[in-house]
Write a protein that holds these residues in place. Structure first.
Motif, PDB file in Angstrom:
ATOM      1  N   VAL A 179       0.991  -1.007   0.201  1.00 36.98           N
ATOM      2  CA  VAL A 179      -0.017  -0.036   0.314  1.00 36.98           C
ATOM      3  C   VAL A 179       0.786   1.339   0.158  1.00 36.98           C
ATOM      4  O   VAL A 179       0.508   2.126  -0.829  1.00 36.98           O
ATOM      5  CB  VAL A 179      -1.024  -0.118   1.098  1.00 36.98           C
ATOM      6  CG1 VAL A 179      -1.689   1.236   1.522  1.00 36.98           C
ATOM      7  CG2 VAL A 179      -1.888  -1.102   0.896  1.00 36.98           C
ATOM      8  N   ASP A 226      -4.715  -8.989  -1.532  1.00 38.32           N
ATOM      9  CA  ASP A 226      -4.985  -8.034  -0.501  1.00 38.32           C
ATOM     10  C   ASP A 226      -5.592  -6.493  -1.315  1.00 38.32           C
ATOM     11  O   ASP A 226      -4.870  -6.282  -2.163  1.00 38.32           O
ATOM     12  CB  ASP A 226      -3.846  -7.530   0.391  1.00 38.32           C
ATOM     13  CG  ASP A 226      -3.129  -9.055   1.024  1.00 38.32           C
ATOM     14  OD1 ASP A 226      -3.938  -9.621   1.847  1.00 38.32           O
ATOM     15  OD2 ASP A 226      -2.061  -8.876   1.094  1.00 38.32           O
ATOM     16  N   ALA A 238      -7.148  -2.531  -0.716  1.00 40.27           N
ATOM     17  CA  ALA A 238      -7.364  -1.308   0.219  1.00 40.27           C
ATOM     18  C   ALA A 238      -7.778  -0.155  -0.572  1.00 40.27           C
ATOM     19  O   ALA A 238      -7.645  -0.294  -1.726  1.00 40.27           O
ATOM     20  CB  ALA A 238      -5.858  -1.002   0.954  1.00 40.27           C
ATOM     21  N   ALA A 263      -3.473   6.206   3.267  1.00 40.93           N
ATOM     22  CA  ALA A 263      -4.455   4.770   3.684  1.00 40.93           C
ATOM     23  C   ALA A 263      -5.336   5.012   4.918  1.00 40.93           C
ATOM     24  O   ALA A 263      -5.135   5.552   5.820  1.00 40.93           O
ATOM     25  CB  ALA A 263      -3.275   3.768   3.779  1.00 40.93           C
ATOM     26  N   ARG A 264      -6.865   4.229   4.718  1.00 42.66           N
ATOM     27  CA  ARG A 264      -7.419   4.094   5.921  1.00 42.66           C
ATOM     28  C   ARG A 264      -6.770   3.259   7.023  1.00 42.66           C
ATOM     29  O   ARG A 264      -6.215   2.070   6.510  1.00 42.66           O
ATOM     30  CB  ARG A 264      -8.605   3.741   5.500  1.00 42.66           C
ATOM     31  CG  ARG A 264      -9.561   4.440   4.602  1.00 42.66           C
ATOM     32  CD  ARG A 264     -10.685   3.873   3.909  1.00 42.66           C
ATOM     33  NE  ARG A 264     -11.711   3.722   5.135  1.00 42.66           N
ATOM     34  CZ  ARG A 264     -12.749   4.821   5.431  1.00 42.66           C
ATOM     35  NH1 ARG A 264     -12.533   5.843   4.744  1.00 42.66           N
ATOM     36  NH2 ARG A 264     -13.506   4.627   6.454  1.00 42.66           N
ATOM     37  N   VAL A 322      -3.246  -0.842   8.583  1.00 36.93           N
ATOM     38  CA  VAL A 322      -3.719  -0.267   7.330  1.00 36.93           C
ATOM     39  C   VAL A 322      -4.879  -1.386   7.227  1.00 36.93           C
ATOM     40  O   VAL A 322      -4.840  -2.575   7.041  1.00 36.93           O
ATOM     41  CB  VAL A 322      -2.643  -0.365   5.957  1.00 36.93           C
ATOM     42  CG1 VAL A 322      -3.449  -0.099   4.760  1.00 36.93           C
ATOM     43  CG2 VAL A 322      -1.589   0.351   6.319  1.00 36.93           C
ATOM     44  N   ASP A 323      -6.027  -0.590   6.644  1.00 35.91           N
ATOM     45  CA  ASP A 323      -7.336  -1.358   6.684  1.00 35.91           C
ATOM     46  C   ASP A 323      -7.200  -1.970   5.145  1.00 35.91           C
ATOM     47  O   ASP A 323      -7.892  -1.672   4.124  1.00 35.91           O
ATOM     48  CB  ASP A 323      -8.396  -0.487   6.500  1.00 35.91           C
ATOM     49  CG  ASP A 323      -9.825  -0.943   6.635  1.00 35.91           C
ATOM     50  OD1 ASP A 323      -9.727  -2.251   6.655  1.00 35.91           O
ATOM     51  OD2 ASP A 323     -10.899  -0.523   6.536  1.00 35.91           O
ATOM     52  N   VAL A 324      -6.795  -3.347   5.204  1.00 37.07           N
ATOM     53  CA  VAL A 324      -6.565  -4.313   4.045  1.00 37.07           C
ATOM     54  C   VAL A 324      -7.564  -5.238   4.198  1.00 37.07           C
ATOM     55  O   VAL A 324      -7.831  -6.081   5.238  1.00 37.07           O
ATOM     56  CB  VAL A 324      -5.117  -4.624   4.072  1.00 37.07           C
ATOM     57  CG1 VAL A 324      -4.821  -5.691   3.052  1.00 37.07           C
ATOM     58  CG2 VAL A 324      -4.167  -3.639   3.715  1.00 37.07           C
ATOM     59  N   ARG A 325      -8.286  -5.852   3.257  1.00 36.28           N
ATOM     60  CA  ARG A 325      -9.051  -6.854   3.378  1.00 36.28           C
ATOM     61  C   ARG A 325      -8.331  -7.887   2.316  1.00 36.28           C
ATOM     62  O   ARG A 325      -7.979  -7.562   1.256  1.00 36.28           O
ATOM     63  CB  ARG A 325     -10.620  -6.429   2.680  1.00 36.28           C
ATOM     64  CG  ARG A 325     -10.974  -5.083   3.512  1.00 36.28           C
ATOM     65  CD  ARG A 325     -11.325  -5.507   4.905  1.00 36.28           C
ATOM     66  NE  ARG A 325     -11.745  -4.150   5.344  1.00 36.28           N
ATOM     67  CZ  ARG A 325     -13.084  -4.144   5.646  1.00 36.28           C
ATOM     68  NH1 ARG A 325     -13.828  -4.704   5.318  1.00 36.28           N
ATOM     69  NH2 ARG A 325     -13.370  -2.918   6.190  1.00 36.28           N
ATOM     70  N   VAL A 376     -14.085  -2.468   0.394  1.00 35.40           N
ATOM     71  CA  VAL A 376     -13.689  -1.314   0.742  1.00 35.40           C
ATOM     72  C   VAL A 376     -14.059  -0.063   0.027  1.00 35.40           C
ATOM     73  O   VAL A 376     -13.581   1.092   0.446  1.00 35.40           O
ATOM     74  CB  VAL A 376     -11.989  -1.355   0.575  1.00 35.40           C
ATOM     75  CG1 VAL A 376     -11.466  -2.605   1.348  1.00 35.40           C
ATOM     76  CG2 VAL A 376     -11.827  -1.556  -0.950  1.00 35.40           C
TER      77      VAL A 376
END
Length: 603
Positions: free
Chosen positions: A177, A203, A205, A212-213, A230-233, A341
């Motif tokens: 990211v 991943d 984001a 980055a969130r 870091v808001d990673v899904r 996201v």
């Protein structure tokens, strides 16, 4: 289990087998002390009893790391600090973690669990960091500064990494990211969706305004860790994800099980025989088997054909339809993660560019652009090693936090500013310990807010200049806007500030950058070979290009393949990839493509 968490839903709960405790009960002791909820010492720590209990604990010889967590220590850590000093007298060579240092936040369960996790990984991480620092000092001199990526995308010094390894648990996805932000912001794209596709998973984001969130909690396996990341899904769709057809449904499935590095996809000839996403890419021609694009690994198309044929036979369809079906299911899985996201957070993906990286990301990026309608699709330089770029381009940082529990309506601008300035000093002290002078510090702030009565909070980021201009109203206004973005409504009143933080970052330093020529080879001089690939039921003649030879302004018209050492980019029919001044490949729908866009059903 805490917070009524049921692993795998009700069915998982019925059959769930608890894993061993990170901190065994037989190695846990109590301390006689009490701190009130407002930080007043109600009962002084019984030091004599604590020494006796710690001595018995030390005699077991089973303690590798020690955790200290007292109730209400988040508001006043004096008793924890004193207990740590006593423990250090007995456990002279044992790392000690105290909750008021690791995570000085309310909610005793999460605070204790996070501190225990920090202790759990600390001995191994500390040894690793120490050995690495020693090796660097030996080879490069004693003034070598070692920094390690944190889960929130910043860097930590070797000292901070060894003391608080809990902040490094999710650092891998954060690196990609950070690298994506670096290359895209320099090209003028501040709002991006990232898609990092590797061998086992993908991943994703969302980045807004080149930031980055960041979420304040991370779940690792079944452990909830209160550490910023870091808001990673993540979804189980990678190059090694295995395709299969269950006998009951006869419906094609892809992942989350992966062939991994060993035995790996069938085409790598390391013993793998099951069909994977990578094998489907080979069958379709997206990964050419007759031309080596980078490195020395050979690709065996016959092995991929045999593997994917098993899927085709199970479904009663032809080989190419099966291969394309595998790719489409993998793409839909990644598209679902991108929706999590973006759309489910109140954002329209069409307002963002899409960045594809990782070893397999550029193979699928153009197709994901079609699904999301997010343009341009950006392939940064060195997409397979973008995490390394992220490590090199981000900043050393640390933070200081304080539980606040104050209604915004009862708080003055002066009081908020004074409290944040106190945290700023604490955060800056951490950088000073790492020999980073105050003149090189960049300070920003955060606050966690909620409406009174809510069980969750939203984190607001702001600067000192914004604070001076608007004061407390800045926090409530940003919170209302974010709440409306996420949940479609706002209350305009009843704001409760739960936490405040100061973040200190070292000023970024320039790194040696790859030079992209304004003029260079013609496009035909960048050609490696002619090839073809299969897309939407048709074969297309395509050209393979060497990305290392492409220069600024060149246009690669699809159908085409762009190869480099660490990844392969597919440009679909009806699309054009342009090389920008940074070296990014920008893929857009293109009227100049030789095939009509109507052939592939997209733009």
């Amino acid at each position: 289990m805490a917070r009524s968490f049921c692993p795998g839903g009700l069915g998982g709960w019925v059959s769930f087998v608890k894993k061993p405790l990170l901190a065994p009960l037989e190695l846990t002791i109590g301390a006689h002390e009490r701190m009130s909820a407002d930080g007043e010492v109600v009962k002084v720590l019984d030091e004599e009893q604590l020494r006796a209990d710690l001595t018995k604990l030390h005699a077991t010889g089973e303690v590798e790391a020690l955790t200290i967590c007292f109730i209400n220590a988040y508001i006043n850590g004096a008793n924890e600090q004193r207990a740590s000093e006593i423990a250090a007298e007995i456990f002279t060579d044992t790392p000690i973690s105290i909750s008021s240092d690791v995570v000085p936040e309310m909610q005793e369960y999460e605070r204790t669990e996070t501190t225990v996790v920090n202790s759990y990984v600390r001995p191994e991480v500390a040894t690793y960091v120490s050995n690495l620092q020693a090796a660097l000092d030996d080879k490069m001199g004693p003034d070598t500064q070692l920094s390690i990526l944190r889960s929130d995308g910043g860097l930590a010094s070797a000292r901070a990494s060894a003391e608080s390894p809990v902040n490094m648990l999710m650092s891998g996805p954060a690196g990609g990211v950070s690298g994506a932000i670096y290359f895209c912001s320099r090209a003028g794209y501040d709002n991006i969706l990232t898609c990092d596709m590797g061998g086992t998973s993908t991943d994703v984001a969302l980045i807004q305004n080149s930031r980055a969130r960041v979420r304040r909690e991370t779940i690792v396996a079944d452990v909830r860790v209160r550490a910023p990341s870091v808001d990673v899904r993540t979804v189980g769709a990678g190059g090694g994800s295995i395709a299969f057809v269950p006998e009951l449904t006869r419906a094609l499935r892809v992942g989350p099980e992966s062939a991994g590095a060993v035995p790996g996809p069938a085409c790598y000839m390391k013993g793998g025989v099951q069909p994977t996403v990578c094998d489907a890419n080979v069958v379709l021609g997206y990964l050419p088997s007759d031309v080596q694009l980078g490195g020395k690994m050979e690709i065996n198309r016959e092995a991929s054909v045999a593997a994917v044929q098993s899927v085709a036979d199970a479904m009663g369809i032809d080989l190419m339809a099966a291969a394309e079906g595998i790719i489409k299911i993998a793409n839909e899985s990644m598209f679902g993660a991108l929706r999590l996201v973006s759309v489910e957070q109140g954002y329209d993906p069409r307002d963002f560019a899409l960045v594809g990286f990782g070893g397999a990301g550029p193979l699928h990026a153009n197709a994901l652009g079609v699904l999301t309608d997010a343009w341009p699709v950006i392939i940064p330089p060195g997409p397979g090693v973008l995490c390394a770029y992220g490590d090199a381009t981000t900043q050393v940082q640390d933070e200081a936090a304080r539980t606040y529990l104050t209604m915004a309506g009862d708080l003055s601008d002066a009081q908020l500013t004074a409290d944040l300035m106190e945290l700023q000093v604490r955060a800056g002290d951490a950088l000073l310990k790492d020999s980073i002078p105050a003149s090189e510090h960049e300070i920003s702030y955060q606050a966690d807010l909620r409406y009174a009565g809510q069980a969750f909070q939203i984190t607001i980021d702001f600067t000192e200049a914004e604070l001076k201009e608007k004061g407390v109203a800045l926090l409530t206004g940003q919170f209302d806007a974010e709440h409306e973005q996420l949940f479609t409504f706002k209350l305009d009143d009843g704001h409760e500030i739960l936490m405040i933080r100061a973040l200190a970052k070292a000023k970024a330093k320039a790194i040696a950058e790859r030079q992209i020529g304004e003029t260079g080879m013609r496009l035909d001089e960048c050609k490696i070979a002619s090839s073809r690939f299969y897309y939407e039921g048709n074969w297309y003649d395509s050209t393979i290009y060497d990305r290392n030879k492409l220069s600024t302004g060149l246009e690669v018209v699809g159908p085409a393949i762009v190869g480099e050492m660490d990844s392969t980019t597919v440009v679909l029919p009806g699309y054009v990839a342009t090389v920008d001044k940074v070296g990014n490949l920008l893929i857009n729908p293109g009227a100049s493509a030789t095939q009509s866009s109507s052939q592939q059903g997209g733009k």
